[in-house]
Design a protein around this motif. Structure first.
Motif, PDB file in Angstrom:
ATOM      1  N   LEU A   1       0.824  -1.205   0.000  1.00 54.31           N
ATOM      2  CA  LEU A   1       0.000   0.000   0.000  1.00 54.31           C
ATOM      3  C   LEU A   1       0.863   1.261   0.000  1.00 54.31           C
ATOM      4  O   LEU A   1       0.517   2.258  -0.640  1.00 54.31           O
ATOM      5  N   ILE A   2       1.956   1.224   0.714  1.00 52.81           N
ATOM      6  CA  ILE A   2       2.854   2.377   0.741  1.00 52.81           C
ATOM      7  C   ILE A   2       3.436   2.621  -0.646  1.00 52.81           C
ATOM      8  O   ILE A   2       3.501   3.764  -1.113  1.00 52.81           O
ATOM      9  N   TRP A   3       3.831   1.551  -1.330  1.00 55.57           N
ATOM     10  CA  TRP A   3       4.382   1.705  -2.680  1.00 55.57           C
ATOM     11  C   TRP A   3       3.308   2.157  -3.666  1.00 55.57           C
ATOM     12  O   TRP A   3       3.572   2.954  -4.576  1.00 55.57           O
ATOM     13  N   CYS A   4       2.090   1.645  -3.520  1.00 48.52           N
ATOM     14  CA  CYS A   4       0.993   2.099  -4.383  1.00 48.52           C
ATOM     15  C   CYS A   4       0.702   3.580  -4.149  1.00 48.52           C
ATOM     16  O   CYS A   4       0.444   4.327  -5.102  1.00 48.52           O
ATOM     17  N   PHE A   5       0.741   3.998  -2.885  1.00 47.70           N
ATOM     18  CA  PHE A   5       0.554   5.415  -2.597  1.00 47.70           C
ATOM     19  C   PHE A   5       1.652   6.248  -3.241  1.00 47.70           C
ATOM     20  O   PHE A   5       1.379   7.306  -3.826  1.00 47.70           O
ATOM     21  N   ALA A   6       2.895   5.797  -3.147  1.00 46.45           N
ATOM     22  CA  ALA A   6       4.008   6.546  -3.737  1.00 46.45           C
ATOM     23  C   ALA A   6       3.838   6.689  -5.254  1.00 46.45           C
ATOM     24  O   ALA A   6       4.051   7.759  -5.823  1.00 46.45           O
ATOM     25  N   ALA A   7       3.417   5.608  -5.899  1.00 46.04           N
ATOM     26  CA  ALA A   7       3.209   5.661  -7.349  1.00 46.04           C
ATOM     27  C   ALA A   7       2.039   6.576  -7.697  1.00 46.04           C
ATOM     28  O   ALA A   7       2.124   7.391  -8.621  1.00 46.04           O
ATOM     29  N   ALA A   8       0.945   6.464  -6.957  1.00 41.45           N
ATOM     30  CA  ALA A   8      -0.225   7.303  -7.231  1.00 41.45           C
ATOM     31  C   ALA A   8       0.088   8.771  -6.966  1.00 41.45           C
ATOM     32  O   ALA A   8      -0.370   9.652  -7.704  1.00 41.45           O
ATOM     33  N   TRP A   9       0.850   9.052  -5.926  1.00 42.35           N
ATOM     34  CA  TRP A   9       1.208  10.438  -5.618  1.00 42.35           C
ATOM     35  C   TRP A   9       2.068  11.027  -6.735  1.00 42.35           C
ATOM     36  O   TRP A   9       1.880  12.181  -7.134  1.00 42.35           O
ATOM     37  N   THR A  10       2.989  10.236  -7.244  1.00 38.93           N
ATOM     38  CA  THR A  10       3.844  10.703  -8.336  1.00 38.93           C
ATOM     39  C   THR A  10       3.005  11.014  -9.574  1.00 38.93           C
ATOM     40  O   THR A  10       3.176  12.063 -10.206  1.00 38.93           O
ATOM     41  N   LEU A  11       2.100  10.104  -9.925  1.00 38.44           N
ATOM     42  CA  LEU A  11       1.225  10.346 -11.075  1.00 38.44           C
ATOM     43  C   LEU A  11       0.345  11.573 -10.868  1.00 38.44           C
ATOM     44  O   LEU A  11       0.126  12.361 -11.796  1.00 38.44           O
ATOM     45  N   THR A  12      -0.168  11.744  -9.650  1.00 38.77           N
ATOM     46  CA  THR A  12      -0.995  12.906  -9.356  1.00 38.77           C
ATOM     47  C   THR A  12      -0.204  14.198  -9.517  1.00 38.77           C
ATOM     48  O   THR A  12      -0.700  15.163 -10.106  1.00 38.77           O
ATOM     49  N   ALA A  13       1.016  14.212  -9.017  1.00 38.84           N
ATOM     50  CA  ALA A  13       1.848  15.416  -9.135  1.00 38.84           C
ATOM     51  C   ALA A  13       2.174  15.715 -10.593  1.00 38.84           C
ATOM     52  O   ALA A  13       2.088  16.867 -11.038  1.00 38.84           O
ATOM     53  N   VAL A  14       2.506  14.680 -11.361  1.00 36.14           N
ATOM     54  CA  VAL A  14       2.835  14.871 -12.777  1.00 36.14           C
ATOM     55  C   VAL A  14       1.622  15.375 -13.549  1.00 36.14           C
ATOM     56  O   VAL A  14       1.742  16.222 -14.437  1.00 36.14           O
TER      57      VAL A  14
END
Length: 100
Positions: free
Chosen positions: A67-80
């Motif tokens: 879940l932490i890694w999924c959050f990190a990936a989703a946060w990166t996509l959201t920022a981009v």
């Protein structure tokens, strides 16, 4: 021109230009699709932001590594996805206030 308005010749020329632009179907299509694309990007950024927030809460509560890694990936996509939209919004607000 001293602020008195457009002359008859200038009004006719402007009307002819506007008529040509309104008759250009490809220009109308391009402008319409650009507006629709911006709306879709904004909606996608909002939805991805909500998913990111849900993943943050779930990862914080469970302390699960996936879940932490999924959050990190989703946060990166959201920022981009959101940063260019924020930049466009700031530029439009800056131009409306009359700053160069």
């Amino acid at each position: 021109m001293d602020g008195a308005g457009l002359s008859d010749r200038e009004r006719r020329a402007l009307s002819a230009i506007e008529a040509d632009l309104k008759g250009d179907r490809s220009l109308v299509r391009i402008l319409r699709s650009a507006h629709t694309r911006l709306r879709h990007r904004t909606l996608a950024a909002c939805l991805l932001g909500a998913v990111t927030l849900a993943l943050l809460v779930a990862a914080s509560i469970t302390v699960s590594l996936p879940l932490i890694w999924c959050f990190a990936a989703a946060w990166t996509l959201t920022a981009v996805l959101a940063l260019p939209l924020v930049g466009q919004w700031i530029r439009r607000r800056w131009q409306r206030t009359g700053r160069p």
